[in-house]
Design an enzyme around this catalytic site. Structure first.
Site, PDB file in Angstrom:
ATOM      1  N   LYS A  73       0.835  -1.199   0.000  1.00 44.93           N
ATOM      2  CA  LYS A  73       0.000   0.000   0.000  1.00 44.93           C
ATOM      3  C   LYS A  73       0.871   1.251   0.000  1.00 44.93           C
ATOM      4  CE  LYS A  73      -3.964  -1.877   2.596  1.00 44.93           C
ATOM      5  NZ  LYS A  73      -4.980  -1.632   1.579  1.00 44.93           N
ATOM      6  N   ARG A  86     -10.286 -11.640   2.000  1.00 42.22           N
ATOM      7  CA  ARG A  86     -11.077 -12.753   1.449  1.00 42.22           C
ATOM      8  C   ARG A  86     -10.310 -14.061   1.525  1.00 42.22           C
ATOM      9  NH1 ARG A  86     -11.616  -9.498  -4.114  1.00 42.22           N
ATOM     10  NH2 ARG A  86     -11.246  -7.808  -2.656  1.00 42.22           N
TER      11      ARG A  86
HETATM   12  N1  BES Z   1      -8.241  -3.780   4.372  1.00 41.06           N
HETATM   13  C1  BES Z   1      -8.326  -3.393   3.011  1.00 41.06           C
HETATM   14  C2  BES Z   1      -9.606  -2.635   2.683  1.00 41.06           C
HETATM   15  C3  BES Z   1      -9.675  -1.239   3.190  1.00 41.06           C
HETATM   16  C4  BES Z   1      -8.899  -0.237   2.636  1.00 41.06           C
HETATM   17  C5  BES Z   1     -10.542  -0.923   4.205  1.00 41.06           C
HETATM   18  C6  BES Z   1      -8.999   1.061   3.111  1.00 41.06           C
HETATM   19  C7  BES Z   1     -10.655   0.377   4.659  1.00 41.06           C
HETATM   20  C8  BES Z   1      -9.877   1.361   4.130  1.00 41.06           C
HETATM   21  C9  BES Z   1      -8.295  -4.628   2.132  1.00 41.06           C
HETATM   22  O1  BES Z   1      -7.502  -5.662   2.587  1.00 41.06           O
HETATM   23  C10 BES Z   1      -7.749  -4.210   0.814  1.00 41.06           C
HETATM   24  O2  BES Z   1      -6.621  -3.828   0.768  1.00 41.06           O
HETATM   25  N2  BES Z   1      -8.568  -4.295  -0.209  1.00 41.06           N
HETATM   26  C11 BES Z   1      -8.180  -3.905  -1.522  1.00 41.06           C
HETATM   27  C12 BES Z   1      -8.749  -4.897  -2.484  1.00 41.06           C
HETATM   28  C13 BES Z   1      -8.235  -4.716  -3.890  1.00 41.06           C
HETATM   29  C14 BES Z   1      -6.776  -5.081  -3.965  1.00 41.06           C
HETATM   30  C15 BES Z   1      -9.043  -5.620  -4.807  1.00 41.06           C
HETATM   31  C16 BES Z   1      -8.740  -2.516  -1.794  1.00 41.06           C
HETATM   32  O3  BES Z   1      -9.869  -2.224  -1.389  1.00 41.06           O
HETATM   33  O4  BES Z   1      -8.025  -1.704  -2.379  1.00 41.06           O
HETATM   34 MN    MN Z   2      -5.497  -5.459   1.948  1.00 42.50          MN
END
Ligand code: BES
Ligand code: MN
Ligand code: ZN
Length: 500
Positions: free
Chosen positions: A286, A360
């Site tokens: 990230k 997931r």
């Molecule tokens: N924990 C995150 C989702 C999230 C991000 C929740 C920001 C709250 C605030 C999750 O694990 C994630 O990173 N999801 C990705 C999925 C994508 C790679 C398909 C996302 O939402 O960017």
């Molecule tokens: Mn994530």
């Protein structure tokens, strides 16, 4: 704070504060009228001066009123005498609590129970007052904030309010007390969820959560706790879950807390929380801005712990199995790569195209694992997708389900609790977004409908029971100055459980 019900407020009542409603018509609610008489029209004189008009959410604290024994009277605007919506009522209670907690009152009598709320009864009002009343006093005792040798609570000037009495009639009292006790228990569950969410990620690790669960199990006779480590999960073939913790020094844990409140023959409701104690994204790392907030990626798990706390207090006659899939998502020489293919416990294979779609991956194996409990219904709770924030902002959770009855039960619980939730579809047309050339499923479905494709992914592992998924990415914590966990969706989950 201790909250009880009471039957009347005589002029001789000694209390730190009496809270009374003022309608936008300028008329006082009935306890206010009585008090006004006792203090020879002092209240109506103040209202005439125009400092408070009765608009929803206004509040005016009056000190040392004469003619009555109470130290203070808090006038609170309650709006239209003929109609008060649930959200207006909550706003009124929030305004009340913020004023009470600013004052030095140690106890209070709350007569806002006399305000009629559209379609809601006294038990509901007492539930809301107790929940908001306690939750508004939440202070996180931050382990890192004692550096100057003083207690963290001093810093945040914890309020003096220790006791509140809710005015009800004799015929309402039994139900009102039940509502108030439930509201208090939900607030205590929220506090636990908030505490866990707020803990720094170097303290709140998967093993910290497992140890906490075991501690709770030792404390409560009806709670049976077991924890699976990585070796046991390997044996079960939970390779999707294990692919997430590969890059971390912290070992993954599958935590199972079985609350047995009914006969063993009664099928349990199973709650499953995403417990990513820190989500760096892994190799699909990230951006660093606000990455600290990914300590909140275990707020699904925290809400499940919160529910356990609440049900241990209320002891409902049900079986409720609470499961947490805990892991840390880190980049490392041994971390999963984009392109890795893993086989899940369900024997479906998954191509990991993005290591940041890790929630997931931990949940899918846990969904298969819980088949053994023969669930009456399963609800998973997860901070799953940023796309959910795009769709619903910070107002509501997204819900997806393979079962209309379960979905309706959750929506109803959402309406009653005010813990807002909105259903998204899992239409067949979305499913092909998860097609992979190299495995049965890809773990991402591209840009469009990101929350839904995450739900579709989970649905492939939840075919054996009625199941719903709650994406709480937008509601589990606040950012900015008020940064911190909210405790949501403990109110929704507890309303669902208590409504069964
Ligand atoms: N924990 C995150 C989702 C999230 C991000 C929740 C920001 C709250 C605030 C999750 O694990 C994630 O990173 N999801 C990705 C999925 C994508 C790679 C398909 C996302 O939402 O960017
Ligand atoms: Mn994530
Ligand atoms: Zn995550």
């Amino acid at each position: 704070m201790d909250i009880t019900t009471t039957l009347k407020i005589p002029a001789s009542l000694k209390s730190g504060c009496v809270v009374v409603g003022l309608y936008s018509s300028g008329k006082l609610a009935s306890s206010g009228l009585a008090l006004d008489k006792d203090c020879s029209g002092a209240l109506s004189a103040i209202i005439k001066q125009g400092d408070i008009t009765g608009k929803v959410g206004q509040a005016l604290m009056l000190h040392s009123p004469t003619g009555v024994a109470v130290d203070r009277i808090l006038l609170v605007g309650v709006g239209d005498p003929d109609s008060c919506s649930e959200s207006q009522y909550r706003k009124i209670i929030h305004a009340t609590m913020s004023e009470l907690r600013k004052s030095a009152a140690r106890n209070a009598v709350n007569t806002l129970t006399e305000i009629n709320v559209d379609d809601r009864d006294q038990a509901w009002k007492c539930h809301q007052i107790s929940l908001i009343g306690i939750d508004s006093g939440y202070v996180f005792d931050a382990p890192g904030k004692n550096s100057k040798g003083k207690n963290a609570a001093d810093d945040k000037n914890e309020s003096k309010l220790k006791k509140m009495q809710l005015l009800v009639t004799k015929s309402e009292q039994k139900e009102a007390t039940r509502g108030s006790r439930a509201g208090s228990a939900v607030a205590n569950g929220c506090a636990m969820a908030r505490d866990l969410g707020n803990l720094p990620p170097n303290i709140c690790t998967p093993d910290y959560l497992a140890t906490l669960a075991k501690k709770m199990g030792r404390r409560a006779e009806k709670l049976k706790v077991s924890v699976l480590g990585e070796k046991q999960m390997e044996k079960l073939g939970m390779n999707a879950l294990l692919s997430v913790s590969r890059g971390s020094r912290q070992q993954a844990r599958l935590i199972v807390m079985e609350y047995k409140g009914a006969a063993a023959t009664q099928k349990p409701v199973v709650l499953l929380g995403k417990g990513i104690t820190f989500d760096t994204g892994g190799i699909s790392i990230k951006p660093s801005a606000s990455m600290d907030e990914m300590k909140f990626d275990m707020c699904g798990a925290a809400s499940v712990f919160g529910v356990v706390e609440s049900i241990l207090e209320l002891q409902p006659k049900q079986n409720i199995t609470c499961v947490v899939a805990a892991a840390e998502n880190m980049p490392d020489g041994d971390a999963s790569r984009p392109g890795d293919v893993v086989s899940t416990m369900s024997s479906q294979t998954v191509e990991i195209l993005n290591t940041d779609a890790e929630g997931r991956l931990v949940l899918c194996d846990a969904l298969t694992y819980i088949e053994r409990f023969k669930p009456a219904a399963v609800v998973d709770i997860a901070t799953l997708t940023g796309a959910c924030i795009v769709a619903l902002g910070h107002v509501g959770s997204a819900m997806m389900s393979n079962d209309d009855e379960l979905a309706e039960d959750l929506l109803q619980a959402s309406r009653i609790s005010g813990d807002k939730t909105w259903q998204l579809p899992l239409w067949e047309e979305y499913h092909s977004q998860l097609d992979s050339n190299f495995a049965d499923l890809a773990n991402i479905g591209g840009m469009p409908a990101g929350s839904i494709t995450a739900g579709v992914f989970l649905s492939k592992f939840a075919e054996k029971y009625p199941w719903a998924h709650l994406d709480i990415a937008g509601v589990a914590w606040n950012s900015g100055k008020a940064k911190g966990a909210t405790g949501r969706p403990v109110p929704l989950l507890m309303n669902y459980i208590l409504g069964r």
